[in-house]
Scaffold this motif. Structure first.
Motif, PDB file in Angstrom:
ATOM      1  N   GLN A   1      -8.626  12.979  -5.471  1.00 31.19           N
ATOM      2  CA  GLN A   1      -8.417  12.206  -4.249  1.00 31.19           C
ATOM      3  C   GLN A   1      -8.792  10.740  -4.414  1.00 31.19           C
ATOM      4  O   GLN A   1      -8.217   9.867  -3.764  1.00 31.19           O
ATOM      5  CB  GLN A   1      -9.228  12.817  -3.107  1.00 31.19           C
ATOM      6  CG  GLN A   1      -8.793  14.211  -2.734  1.00 31.19           C
ATOM      7  CD  GLN A   1      -7.361  14.254  -2.242  1.00 31.19           C
ATOM      8  OE1 GLN A   1      -6.915  13.353  -1.552  1.00 31.19           O
ATOM      9  NE2 GLN A   1      -6.634  15.288  -2.608  1.00 31.19           N
TER      10      GLN A   1
ATOM     11  N   GLN B   1       0.720  11.896  -9.566  1.00 28.12           N
ATOM     12  CA  GLN B   1      -0.144  13.066  -9.390  1.00 28.12           C
ATOM     13  C   GLN B   1       0.668  14.354  -9.365  1.00 28.12           C
ATOM     14  O   GLN B   1       0.225  15.386  -9.876  1.00 28.12           O
ATOM     15  CB  GLN B   1      -0.954  12.947  -8.114  1.00 28.12           C
ATOM     16  CG  GLN B   1      -2.116  12.000  -8.214  1.00 28.12           C
ATOM     17  CD  GLN B   1      -2.899  11.945  -6.924  1.00 28.12           C
ATOM     18  OE1 GLN B   1      -2.335  12.047  -5.832  1.00 28.12           O
ATOM     19  NE2 GLN B   1      -4.203  11.771  -7.038  1.00 28.12           N
TER      20      GLN B   1
ATOM     21  N   ILE C   1       1.654   6.551  -6.994  1.00 26.24           N
ATOM     22  CA  ILE C   1       0.519   7.366  -7.435  1.00 26.24           C
ATOM     23  C   ILE C   1       0.715   8.826  -7.066  1.00 26.24           C
ATOM     24  O   ILE C   1       0.381   9.721  -7.849  1.00 26.24           O
ATOM     25  CB  ILE C   1      -0.793   6.803  -6.866  1.00 26.24           C
ATOM     26  CG1 ILE C   1      -1.080   5.462  -7.520  1.00 26.24           C
ATOM     27  CG2 ILE C   1      -1.949   7.759  -7.092  1.00 26.24           C
ATOM     28  CD1 ILE C   1      -2.230   4.718  -6.937  1.00 26.24           C
ATOM     29  N   SER C   2       1.282   9.101  -5.903  1.00 35.23           N
ATOM     30  CA  SER C   2       1.503  10.504  -5.525  1.00 35.23           C
ATOM     31  C   SER C   2       2.568  11.145  -6.404  1.00 35.23           C
ATOM     32  O   SER C   2       2.454  12.332  -6.738  1.00 35.23           O
ATOM     33  CB  SER C   2       1.883  10.609  -4.051  1.00 35.23           C
ATOM     34  OG  SER C   2       3.136  10.007  -3.815  1.00 35.23           O
TER      35      SER C   2
ATOM     36  N   THR D   1      -6.180   7.543  -5.781  1.00 33.36           N
ATOM     37  CA  THR D   1      -5.319   6.665  -4.979  1.00 33.36           C
ATOM     38  C   THR D   1      -6.079   5.486  -4.396  1.00 33.36           C
ATOM     39  O   THR D   1      -5.477   4.460  -4.086  1.00 33.36           O
ATOM     40  CB  THR D   1      -4.663   7.435  -3.825  1.00 33.36           C
ATOM     41  OG1 THR D   1      -5.678   7.944  -2.968  1.00 33.36           O
ATOM     42  CG2 THR D   1      -3.808   8.569  -4.342  1.00 33.36           C
TER      43      THR D   1
ATOM     44  N   LYS E   1      -4.804   1.264  -4.768  1.00 31.87           N
ATOM     45  CA  LYS E   1      -4.387   0.715  -3.473  1.00 31.87           C
ATOM     46  C   LYS E   1      -5.250  -0.473  -3.087  1.00 31.87           C
ATOM     47  O   LYS E   1      -4.747  -1.489  -2.615  1.00 31.87           O
ATOM     48  CB  LYS E   1      -4.471   1.777  -2.374  1.00 31.87           C
ATOM     49  CG  LYS E   1      -3.290   2.674  -2.284  1.00 31.87           C
ATOM     50  CD  LYS E   1      -3.440   3.543  -1.045  1.00 31.87           C
ATOM     51  CE  LYS E   1      -2.364   4.569  -0.951  1.00 31.87           C
ATOM     52  NZ  LYS E   1      -2.504   5.392   0.251  1.00 31.87           N
TER      53      LYS E   1
ATOM     54  N   SER F   1       0.821  -1.208   0.000  1.00 28.85           N
ATOM     55  CA  SER F   1       0.000   0.000   0.000  1.00 28.85           C
ATOM     56  C   SER F   1       0.856   1.260   0.000  1.00 28.85           C
ATOM     57  O   SER F   1       0.547   2.231  -0.703  1.00 28.85           O
ATOM     58  CB  SER F   1      -0.922  -0.008   1.213  1.00 28.85           C
ATOM     59  OG  SER F   1      -1.668   1.171   1.279  1.00 28.85           O
TER      60      SER F   1
ATOM     61  N   GLY G   1       0.944   3.860  -3.064  1.00 28.59           N
ATOM     62  CA  GLY G   1       0.615   5.253  -2.744  1.00 28.59           C
ATOM     63  C   GLY G   1       1.716   6.212  -3.147  1.00 28.59           C
ATOM     64  O   GLY G   1       1.446   7.312  -3.650  1.00 28.59           O
TER      65      GLY G   1
END
Length: 69
Positions: free
Chosen positions: A29, A21, A17-18, A32, A36, A10, A14
């Motif tokens: 929002q 982004q 993905i961040s 994510t 996950k 996870s 995360g």
């Protein structure tokens, strides 16, 4: 030890993905949540045997300790 594989996957998903982004400036929002969830589901399928084995060994240990009281 039981939740470790799911938490590590996870965190990695995360982070990826961040970074995605931040580079594309997409600030959704919910973006994510789905990857996950999917990654944790796959991790539980793949590492579920290990997780259950660790949990069962701990349970057996606890019952042995209770019986020695």
């Amino acid at each position: 030890m039981v939740s470790g594989p799911a938490l590590i996957v996870s965190m990695i998903v995360g982070l990826i993905i961040s970074i995605f982004q931040a580079t594309t400036q997409i600030q959704e929002q919910t973006l994510t949540f789905v990857p996950k969830l999917f990654a944790i589901f796959i991790t539980i399928i793949l590492a579920g045997n290990f997780m259950i084995t660790v949990l069962l060994e701990f349970t057996r240990y606890v019952f042995r300790m209770i019986s020695q009281l």
